[in-house]
Design an enzyme around this catalytic site. Structure first.
Site, PDB file in Angstrom:
ATOM      1  N   SER A 281      47.892  38.318  41.326  1.00 35.27           N
ATOM      2  CA  SER A 281      48.322  39.414  40.443  1.00 35.27           C
ATOM      3  C   SER A 281      49.293  38.857  39.403  1.00 35.27           C
ATOM      4  CB  SER A 281      49.038  40.478  41.283  1.00 35.27           C
ATOM      5  OG  SER A 281      49.764  41.365  40.469  1.00 35.27           O
TER       6      SER A 281
ATOM      7  N   TYR B 293      55.275  42.580  47.696  1.00 37.92           N
ATOM      8  CA  TYR B 293      53.931  42.466  47.114  1.00 37.92           C
ATOM      9  C   TYR B 293      53.824  41.211  46.250  1.00 37.92           C
ATOM     10  CZ  TYR B 293      49.765  43.473  44.381  1.00 37.92           C
ATOM     11  OH  TYR B 293      48.526  43.379  43.781  1.00 37.92           O
TER      12      TYR B 293
END
Ligand code: NDP
Ligand code: 8X3
Length: 247
Positions: A133, A146
């Site tokens: 990401s 995350y």
């Protein structure tokens, strides 16, 4: 006929990838916990799609995947896509169970599955695409766990390339920004309105955009390795540092 194994094919990028690759003449193995969604996808896609319901946190199930019998055992491309994020609350206020689920899914499960399939991927000079990401590179408030898992995925991908030198196996870390899927609904614990608000009017990327990217990566000439791909919608950009002042 080539075979792709897609983790997290019950929604978002993984579901779109299953449709894209089967339409392109591949066989696809799709995983995820929601078996009924995988069965529906099989009804739509037919015999070219094999549903395999299991939880990425179940290490035993992951290890059993290395025993998949041919023709399904002959995996050419592993799309390590299954993943999720905990809420963007401060770390100390986030439930431990949610944090643990994210680390076990995004990191432990991904490494376990990659390790289990590597001998076959090496045999077939295959390919691995890992979902990292933009969060791996650009910090944001509430992203610590995350982003930490996605930074792991990015570095794991790059280092795996070193391990695999001379095998012909290709590895890519795909690092997207905002795409409207079920990602934010899951992150917010099921708050569809919060998800709608986040993406409203900003023209986010779509699952189809990502499926097109996976397809492009899969069809590059075999001498070419894309190490990392970072992509965002045009409407998403960068913020500066935060500075706090006394008083
Ligand atoms: P979705 O929430 O739409 O899909 C996530 C998929 O992961 C689902 O199929 C889900 O299946 C699966 N999954 C989650 N946890 C588990 C688990 N424990 N075991 C098995 N499968 C699991 O999200 P996206 O499609 O957006 O996300 C796909 C990947 O892309 C993720 O790794 C995400 O972090 C990453 N990503 C997403 C971005 C975005 O903006 N959407 C941006 C950057 C990266 P099920 O619930 O049925 O188990
Ligand atoms: C999630 C990407 O930009 O929504 O992986 O934080 S972003």
């Amino acid at each position: 006929m080539k075979t792709i194994l897609i983790t997290g094919a019950t929604a978002g990028f993984g579901e779109a990838a299953a449709r894209k690759f089967v339409a392109g003449g591949w066989k696809a193995i799709g995983t995820g916990r929601r078996e009924e969604r995988l069965k529906k996808l099989q009804e739509e896609l037919g015999d070219a799609f094999l549903p395999l319901a299991f939880d990425m946190r179940d290490v035993g199930a992951i290890h059993r995947l290395s025993d998949l019998a041919p023709p399904w055992g002959e995996v050419d491309l592993l799309l390590n896509n299954a993943g999720l994020a905990p809420p963007t609350d401060p770390l100390a206020e986030t439930d431990w169970e949610r944090i643990e689920a994210v680390i076990h899914t995004n990191v432990t499960g991904l490494v376990g599955l990659t390790r289990a399939l590597l001998p076959k991927l090496i045999e077939r000079k295959g390919q691995i695409i890992n979902l990292s990401s933009v969060a791996a590179t650009y910090p944001y408030k509430g992203g610590a766990v995350y982003a930490g898992t996605k930074a792991f995925v990015r570095q794991f991908s790059l280092d795996l390339r070193s391990d695999l030198a001379g095998t012909g196996v290709r590895v890519t870390s795909v690092e997207p920004g905002m795409a409207e899927t079920e990602f934010t609904i899951v992150r917010t614990g099921g708050d569809k309105e919060a998800s709608d608000r986040l993406y409203a009017g900003m023209n986010p990327m779509t699952s189809g955009d990502l499926a097109d990217l996976f397809w492009w990566l899969a069809n590059l000439p075999p001498h070419l390795n894309i190490n990392t791909v970072e992509l965002m919608p045009v409407s998403q950009s960068f913020a500066g540092f935060t500075v706090t002042r006394e008083g």
